[in-house]
Design a protein around this motif. Structure first.
Motif, short mmCIF file in Angstrom:
data_model
loop_
_atom_site.label_atom_id
_atom_site.label_comp_id
_atom_site.label_asym_id
_atom_site.label_seq_id
_atom_site.Cartn_x
_atom_site.Cartn_y
_atom_site.Cartn_z
N ALA A 52 0.85 -1.20 0.00
CA ALA A 52 0.00 0.00 0.00
C ALA A 52 0.88 1.24 0.00
O ALA A 52 1.94 1.27 0.63
CB ALA A 52 -0.91 0.01 1.22
N VAL A 53 0.45 2.26 -0.74
CA VAL A 53 1.16 3.55 -0.74
C VAL A 53 0.16 4.65 -0.45
O VAL A 53 -1.04 4.50 -0.67
CB VAL A 53 1.86 3.82 -2.10
CG1 VAL A 53 2.94 2.80 -2.37
CG2 VAL A 53 0.85 3.84 -3.24
N ALA A 54 0.66 5.78 0.08
CA ALA A 54 -0.19 6.92 0.41
C ALA A 54 0.40 8.17 -0.25
O ALA A 54 1.10 8.95 0.39
CB ALA A 54 -0.27 7.10 1.93
N PRO A 55 0.13 8.38 -1.54
CA PRO A 55 0.71 9.50 -2.26
C PRO A 55 0.14 10.85 -1.80
O PRO A 55 -1.03 10.95 -1.44
CB PRO A 55 0.34 9.23 -3.73
CG PRO A 55 -0.06 7.79 -3.77
CD PRO A 55 -0.66 7.51 -2.43
N GLU A 56 0.99 11.88 -1.83
CA GLU A 56 0.59 13.24 -1.56
C GLU A 56 1.46 14.16 -2.41
O GLU A 56 2.55 13.77 -2.82
CB GLU A 56 0.75 13.57 -0.08
CG GLU A 56 2.16 13.41 0.45
CD GLU A 56 2.25 13.72 1.93
OE1 GLU A 56 1.28 14.25 2.49
OE2 GLU A 56 3.30 13.44 2.53
N THR B 183 4.19 16.32 -3.64
CA THR B 183 5.55 16.41 -3.12
C THR B 183 6.49 16.93 -4.20
O THR B 183 6.39 16.53 -5.36
CB THR B 183 6.05 15.03 -2.66
OG1 THR B 183 5.11 14.44 -1.76
CG2 THR B 183 7.40 15.12 -1.97
N ASP C 53 4.27 8.81 -2.30
CA ASP C 53 4.47 8.40 -0.91
C ASP C 53 5.96 8.63 -0.65
O ASP C 53 6.81 7.90 -1.16
CB ASP C 53 4.09 6.92 -0.77
CG ASP C 53 4.21 6.42 0.66
OD1 ASP C 53 5.19 6.79 1.35
OD2 ASP C 53 3.35 5.63 1.09
N ARG C 54 6.26 9.65 0.12
CA ARG C 54 7.66 10.08 0.24
C ARG C 54 8.59 8.95 0.67
O ARG C 54 9.67 8.76 0.09
CB ARG C 54 7.76 11.24 1.23
CG ARG C 54 7.02 12.48 0.78
CD ARG C 54 7.32 13.65 1.69
NE ARG C 54 6.48 14.81 1.37
CZ ARG C 54 6.66 16.01 1.87
NH1 ARG C 54 7.64 16.23 2.73
NH2 ARG C 54 5.86 17.01 1.54
N ARG D 122 8.34 5.78 0.36
CA ARG D 122 8.50 4.73 -0.66
C ARG D 122 9.39 5.20 -1.82
O ARG D 122 10.24 4.44 -2.31
CB ARG D 122 7.13 4.32 -1.20
CG ARG D 122 6.20 3.73 -0.15
CD ARG D 122 6.74 2.43 0.41
NE ARG D 122 5.71 1.69 1.13
CZ ARG D 122 5.91 0.52 1.70
NH1 ARG D 122 7.09 -0.05 1.65
NH2 ARG D 122 4.93 -0.10 2.34
N HIS E 70 2.46 3.42 -7.53
CA HIS E 70 2.15 4.86 -7.67
C HIS E 70 1.49 5.18 -9.00
O HIS E 70 1.12 6.33 -9.25
CB HIS E 70 3.43 5.68 -7.55
CG HIS E 70 3.93 5.87 -6.15
ND1 HIS E 70 4.62 4.87 -5.47
CD2 HIS E 70 3.85 6.92 -5.30
CE1 HIS E 70 4.93 5.32 -4.27
NE2 HIS E 70 4.48 6.55 -4.13
#
Length: 220
Positions: free
Chosen positions: A48-52, A54, A90-91, A93, A174
């Protein structure tokens, strides 16, 4: 003979060297375990990834710091264009992806040769490239570098260890892609991965104010 048994007969310099070796081997073991866990998640589809939004510089700089803190002799030369779009990442990752690519470049690059990082827009993505001046890769080997198979619960990697296979899994999680190019043996290698560009509410890609060329020294 253990360090405890020999402690009384060692001088300060020898003790420091023993501790350096212990820390180095512990870090290698921790990295191997982490890679095996990540590979297992990728192989089972549970990553799982949590992109924001960046800035690319916010990803490259900590990856470079971590790489150099390990005592590497290779400089990291960074060239990011002004106004480069921010990305959905996701920083942790993507810093891991960059760290794996730096380590791979150092492993197969010429001793003390620089590792170069650059980035450029690519349609709705930003493409980040890591290049070395190392031994290069034969054309027929290129398609196999990222392959990873899971058999009877065991993670198997074809190519340069688990690091590149993990990079592929993290980048694809991603919504990006990773590729490799080499002019052949002895002519270096360039790995390029893409990350979706972040968009503002109006639909235009937001720019990264920190994406400016850094000094060639590559060190902070």
């Amino acid at each position: 003979m253990t360090l405890l048994e020999a402690g009384g007969s060692l001088d300060a310099a020898e003790m420091r060297e023993f501790f350096r070796i212990i820390v180095e081997q512990a870090n290698q073991t921790r990295g191997l375990i982490s890679n095996l866990l990540e590979a297992g998640r990728i192989g089972t589809g549970t990553l799982a990834v949590a992109p924001e939004p960046t800035g690319v510089a916010e990803l490259v700089k900590p990856a470079r710091r971590a790489f150099l803190s390990g005592g590497q002799r290779h400089e990291i030369l960074i060239d990011l264009p002004t106004g480069l779009s921010r990305v959905m990442a996701d920083r942790r990752r993507i810093v891991q992806v960059l760290g794996n690519l730096f380590a791979n470049a150092a492993r197969y690059g010429l001793e003390s040769s620089p590792i170069r990082v650059s980035a450029a827009p690519e349609q709705l993505h930003v493409a980040v490239s890591v290049s070395d001046e190392g031994r290069g890769v034969a054309r027929e080997q290129l398609p196999h570098l990222f392959r990873m198979r899971v058999r009877n619960g065991e993670v198997l990697s074809e190519g340069h260890g688990l690091g590149l296979a993990i990079c592929k899994g993290l980048v694809e999680a991603h919504g990006g892609r990773i590729r490799v190019a080499s002019a052949g043996p002895g002519r270096g290698t360039t790995f390029t991965f893409t990350i979706p560009a972040a968009a503002e509410s109006g639909g235009a890609a937001s720019s990264d104010p920190a994406a400016t060329p850094l000094p060639d020294s590559g060190r902070e």
